[in-house]
Design a protein around this motif. Sequence first.
Motif, PDB file in Angstrom:
ATOM      1  N   LYS A   1      43.745  48.894  50.548  1.00 28.33           N
ATOM      2  CA  LYS A   1      44.400  49.667  50.976  1.00 28.33           C
ATOM      3  C   LYS A   1      45.876  50.385  51.626  1.00 28.33           C
ATOM      4  O   LYS A   1      45.616  51.805  51.318  1.00 28.33           O
ATOM      5  N   HIS A   2      46.679  49.099  51.373  1.00 29.21           N
ATOM      6  CA  HIS A   2      48.215  49.745  50.847  1.00 29.21           C
ATOM      7  C   HIS A   2      47.728  50.111  49.979  1.00 29.21           C
ATOM      8  O   HIS A   2      49.031  51.821  49.622  1.00 29.21           O
ATOM      9  N   ASP A   3      47.272  49.453  48.461  1.00 33.00           N
ATOM     10  CA  ASP A   3      47.531  50.464  47.070  1.00 33.00           C
ATOM     11  C   ASP A   3      45.947  50.366  47.090  1.00 33.00           C
ATOM     12  O   ASP A   3      45.844  49.545  46.085  1.00 33.00           O
ATOM     13  N   PRO A   4      45.382  51.199  47.016  1.00 32.66           N
ATOM     14  CA  PRO A   4      44.516  51.574  46.520  1.00 32.66           C
ATOM     15  C   PRO A   4      44.172  51.287  44.591  1.00 32.66           C
ATOM     16  O   PRO A   4      42.691  51.234  44.190  1.00 32.66           O
ATOM     17  N   ASN A   5      44.876  51.366  44.133  1.00 35.92           N
ATOM     18  CA  ASN A   5      44.784  51.755  42.609  1.00 35.92           C
ATOM     19  C   ASN A   5      45.359  50.736  41.906  1.00 35.92           C
ATOM     20  O   ASN A   5      46.095  50.422  40.059  1.00 35.92           O
ATOM     21  N   SER A   6      46.351  49.536  42.813  1.00 41.31           N
ATOM     22  CA  SER A   6      47.002  48.170  42.458  1.00 41.31           C
ATOM     23  C   SER A   6      45.696  48.024  41.314  1.00 41.31           C
ATOM     24  O   SER A   6      44.605  46.885  42.203  1.00 41.31           O
ATOM     25  N   PRO A   7      45.370  47.170  39.896  1.00 42.18           N
ATOM     26  CA  PRO A   7      44.786  46.864  39.610  1.00 42.18           C
ATOM     27  C   PRO A   7      44.525  45.292  40.065  1.00 42.18           C
ATOM     28  O   PRO A   7      43.588  44.404  39.844  1.00 42.18           O
ATOM     29  N   VAL A   8      45.306  44.604  40.254  1.00 40.23           N
ATOM     30  CA  VAL A   8      46.559  43.577  41.146  1.00 40.23           C
ATOM     31  C   VAL A   8      44.994  43.457  42.596  1.00 40.23           C
ATOM     32  O   VAL A   8      44.535  42.393  42.465  1.00 40.23           O
ATOM     33  N   PHE A   9      45.774  43.825  43.282  1.00 44.18           N
ATOM     34  CA  PHE A   9      44.789  44.413  44.587  1.00 44.18           C
ATOM     35  C   PHE A   9      43.169  44.613  44.636  1.00 44.18           C
ATOM     36  O   PHE A   9      42.703  44.010  45.627  1.00 44.18           O
ATOM     37  N   LYS A  10      42.805  45.226  43.104  1.00 44.55           N
ATOM     38  CA  LYS A  10      41.179  46.060  43.114  1.00 44.55           C
ATOM     39  C   LYS A  10      40.258  43.990  42.780  1.00 44.55           C
ATOM     40  O   LYS A  10      39.467  43.720  43.637  1.00 44.55           O
ATOM     41  N   SER A  11      41.505  43.138  41.906  1.00 44.77           N
ATOM     42  CA  SER A  11      40.533  42.158  41.546  1.00 44.77           C
ATOM     43  C   SER A  11      40.894  41.109  42.755  1.00 44.77           C
ATOM     44  O   SER A  11      39.723  40.333  42.287  1.00 44.77           O
ATOM     45  N   LEU A  12      41.422  41.183  43.309  1.00 40.40           N
ATOM     46  CA  LEU A  12      42.088  39.961  44.572  1.00 40.40           C
ATOM     47  C   LEU A  12      41.105  40.163  45.694  1.00 40.40           C
ATOM     48  O   LEU A  12      39.502  39.313  46.074  1.00 40.40           O
ATOM     49  N   PHE A  13      40.244  42.014  46.017  1.00 35.82           N
ATOM     50  CA  PHE A  13      39.451  42.462  47.231  1.00 35.82           C
ATOM     51  C   PHE A  13      38.013  42.038  46.190  1.00 35.82           C
ATOM     52  O   PHE A  13      37.384  41.185  46.853  1.00 35.82           O
ATOM     53  N   ALA A  14      37.477  41.661  45.114  1.00 38.30           N
ATOM     54  CA  ALA A  14      36.660  41.672  44.332  1.00 38.30           C
ATOM     55  C   ALA A  14      36.301  40.181  44.476  1.00 38.30           C
ATOM     56  O   ALA A  14      35.034  39.915  44.612  1.00 38.30           O
ATOM     57  N   ILE A  15      37.414  39.595  44.116  1.00 36.68           N
ATOM     58  CA  ILE A  15      36.723  37.583  43.928  1.00 36.68           C
ATOM     59  C   ILE A  15      36.526  37.380  45.307  1.00 36.68           C
ATOM     60  O   ILE A  15      36.080  37.082  45.579  1.00 36.68           O
ATOM     61  N   GLU A  16      37.587  38.055  46.047  1.00 37.10           N
ATOM     62  CA  GLU A  16      36.883  37.561  47.820  1.00 37.10           C
ATOM     63  C   GLU A  16      35.694  38.240  48.390  1.00 37.10           C
ATOM     64  O   GLU A  16      35.016  37.121  49.292  1.00 37.10           O
ATOM     65  N   SER A  17      34.726  39.450  47.432  1.00 38.41           N
ATOM     66  CA  SER A  17      33.764  40.333  47.704  1.00 38.41           C
ATOM     67  C   SER A  17      32.638  39.093  47.406  1.00 38.41           C
ATOM     68  O   SER A  17      31.785  38.269  47.627  1.00 38.41           O
ATOM     69  N   MET A  18      33.300  38.538  46.151  1.00 42.24           N
ATOM     70  CA  MET A  18      32.040  37.098  45.916  1.00 42.24           C
ATOM     71  C   MET A  18      32.604  35.874  46.289  1.00 42.24           C
ATOM     72  O   MET A  18      31.334  35.058  46.557  1.00 42.24           O
ATOM     73  N   GLN A  19      33.122  35.632  47.185  1.00 42.40           N
ATOM     74  CA  GLN A  19      33.090  33.941  47.475  1.00 42.40           C
ATOM     75  C   GLN A  19      32.942  34.110  48.523  1.00 42.40           C
ATOM     76  O   GLN A  19      32.095  33.813  49.593  1.00 42.40           O
ATOM     77  N   ALA A  20      32.924  35.720  49.708  1.00 46.92           N
ATOM     78  CA  ALA A  20      32.006  36.046  51.031  1.00 46.92           C
ATOM     79  C   ALA A  20      30.354  36.444  50.248  1.00 46.92           C
ATOM     80  O   ALA A  20      29.713  36.664  51.575  1.00 46.92           O
ATOM     81  N   GLY A  21      30.302  36.983  49.370  1.00 41.15           N
ATOM     82  CA  GLY A  21      28.519  36.450  49.259  1.00 41.15           C
ATOM     83  C   GLY A  21      28.168  38.044  48.952  1.00 41.15           C
ATOM     84  O   GLY A  21      26.974  38.669  48.519  1.00 41.15           O
ATOM     85  N   ASP A  22      29.174  39.081  48.757  1.00 47.00           N
ATOM     86  CA  ASP A  22      28.512  40.525  48.150  1.00 47.00           C
ATOM     87  C   ASP A  22      28.979  40.510  47.143  1.00 47.00           C
ATOM     88  O   ASP A  22      30.531  41.372  46.255  1.00 47.00           O
ATOM     89  N   TYR A  23      27.930  39.975  45.772  1.00 46.84           N
ATOM     90  CA  TYR A  23      28.460  40.274  44.585  1.00 46.84           C
ATOM     91  C   TYR A  23      28.071  41.410  44.035  1.00 46.84           C
ATOM     92  O   TYR A  23      28.454  42.288  42.911  1.00 46.84           O
ATOM     93  N   ASP A  24      27.667  42.117  44.867  1.00 51.67           N
ATOM     94  CA  ASP A  24      27.565  44.206  43.696  1.00 51.67           C
ATOM     95  C   ASP A  24      28.814  44.417  44.502  1.00 51.67           C
ATOM     96  O   ASP A  24      29.392  45.443  43.583  1.00 51.67           O
ATOM     97  N   THR A  25      29.369  44.406  45.011  1.00 53.34           N
ATOM     98  CA  THR A  25      30.650  44.901  45.793  1.00 53.34           C
ATOM     99  C   THR A  25      31.303  44.664  44.440  1.00 53.34           C
ATOM    100  O   THR A  25      32.059  45.313  43.881  1.00 53.34           O
ATOM    101  N   ALA A  26      31.383  43.112  44.628  1.00 47.14           N
ATOM    102  CA  ALA A  26      32.573  42.637  43.231  1.00 47.14           C
ATOM    103  C   ALA A  26      32.354  42.774  42.107  1.00 47.14           C
ATOM    104  O   ALA A  26      32.877  43.539  41.594  1.00 47.14           O
ATOM    105  N   LEU A  27      30.649  43.340  41.626  1.00 45.61           N
ATOM    106  CA  LEU A  27      30.977  43.359  40.134  1.00 45.61           C
ATOM    107  C   LEU A  27      30.991  44.644  39.586  1.00 45.61           C
ATOM    108  O   LEU A  27      31.936  45.527  39.210  1.00 45.61           O
TER     109      LEU A  27
END
Length: 666
Positions: free
Chosen positions: A238-264
């Motif tokens: 939310k702080h920087d929606p265009n950051s590829p680093v923050f995008k990847s982190l959010f995707a990885i944590e979504s995956m760990q939480a079981g939300d594979y659709d969001t992660a992918l």
Amino acid sequence: MTSQATPIADALKAMRAAMQAGQFDDAARQADALLADHPDNQDALYMAAATARYLGQDDRAFNLLGRLKRVAPDFGRAFQEEGHLHRKRGDTAAALTAYQRAVRYNPALNASWTAMAELHDSLGNPKAAAEARAQADRLKALPRELLAVTNYIHEGKLLQAERIARAFMQQNPKHIEGMRLLADIGTRLGVHEDADFLLETAIQLAPDNPQLKIDYIQVLRKRQKYEAALAQAEALLKHDPNSPVFKSLFAIESMQAGDYDTALAIFDDVLETMPDDLATLTSRGHALKTAGETDKAIASYKRATEVEPLHGDAWYALANLKTFSFSDADIDAMLRAKKDPNLSYMGRIHVSFALGKALEDRGDYDAAFEHYAEGNQLKKLQTRYTTEQMHEEFEAQKRHCTAELFETRAGVGHDDPAPIFILGLPRAGSTLIEQILASHSQVDGTLELPNILSLAHRLRGRKQVSDRDRYPRVLHELPDEEFEKLGRDYIENTAIHRKGAPFFTDKMPNNFRHIGLIHMILPNAKIIDARREPMACCFSGFKQLFAEGQEFSYSVEDIGNYYRGYVDLMAHWDRVLPGKVLRVQHEDVVADLEGQVRRLLDYCGLPFEQACVDFHKTKRAVRTASSEQVRQPISASGLDQWRHFEDHLGPLKEALGPALETYSSQ
């Protein structure tokens, strides 16, 4: 060892003094003398290479650096020195690549950041130059103690780093970077609770520091606090929606939480702008694998190996699918990677295990074993595991968790019957049992939950060296109501992994060491011991590279002794808690699937459902090394694979001793 260390240290000190005085000929002679007796000494090779550069002996310098990188693949200063050499010869592209590798392995190398800034300026890349210069300026602003700590961390000298960091923090208790570095050391030493506390405190003091939050996410993930990690990643995005680093982190944590659709979806978004990003390609492959999209996972991993043949993580990910077949070209690429001095230390481990799998599939068993053994040897060097210490832990459980303890404390604990613990050794068939049970309409399959291990760690307290058996001894001392609270905490803290079924599995294999604790906090929980014939189980563990937590598996002697101790401890639990544990022999499941399914369900108090027999048709995320195997019908093909390697497994048989015969009668 001390008698040999002093002459080497003195020789290195003399070399440094000669170099600082500009006496490079003397330094070179001293280096030759030291390397004649100690050809793999990291510091001698480094100083010899630097001396050769100063003397204009570039070919000699490159040769020495090649040797150094094979001895110490992640030694950032070797790549920095290589960058200096390439820059001196006017090869800007090669210099930049070397400097980038240098700071990847050691981000405290100020000279590399400064050189990168200057080279980017000369190439007309002002943004890249500014980023490198900012890193150099940040390092210059660090207190000299913390700069030393950073260097020690990234050179693997963690005890020196910890000593300096703690001394600094005593004088500067609210220094943000000091707290971050001490947390980093704690994470690398496996003390995740301390790292969690330090980073949480640092974030309260500096809430706008993104690096703290990135580090905090890594620690939360290691502690499997996926909900908290996801919240932190979401805040960064939310702080920087265009950051590829923050995008990847959010995707990885979504995956760990079981939300594979969001992660992918996010991984695909990142790849649109960064199509060759190795971390994203590999993480996307992991998400696809876990979700059962095997062909797409393979394509993602393969793309990563095409972009960077030295990306060992992707090679091993392909091997870890178990069902993937490597081509001749793949094997040739991995063999070339293994010979490449630029391959990282962890890359060597990954490629060694992948080559072992590839050559085993080809029937070249002797060569496969060599690669497995090399990968295990390299990995074992990173651990502090000893068989003696583990057997002390087993004996403490037997000494303190007695029948008298359980009789005295009968009726304590939280009465929720929901948990079904599946434990034993890894690669013993626990994922198969979990998949069978998770196919039942009344059971949620979760994952290897760390909660019991974390609780045991907490009960041990901070005097783990001076008072090793405080846990389980403390089980005699806790008040009755504390056991109820601990059981209720377990149920509440694992709720994030459940989907509403009345029962759920926890398949952390190492929980077999804590059956007494489990019984006292959750007396109505079911406990299933997944057991497999020892040679098959141990060799399967030896050729599997585990993410963490199975340090006993990196030598056949250690794993054989561990299995032997496990069988002995399980016999103890049978004596003091008769009828508590259901033992399920993997070979019996293979021979009589429906019979063993009915036995499992009867023990758990569940009605028979055909879906449990047809477990391979169940669609669910599976996060273990056996994920692809449990999506196939049951097969006996893996029961005797170890026999192809029998000529190499004499030490394993010796370590197992009587457990070779008694394992099935326990």
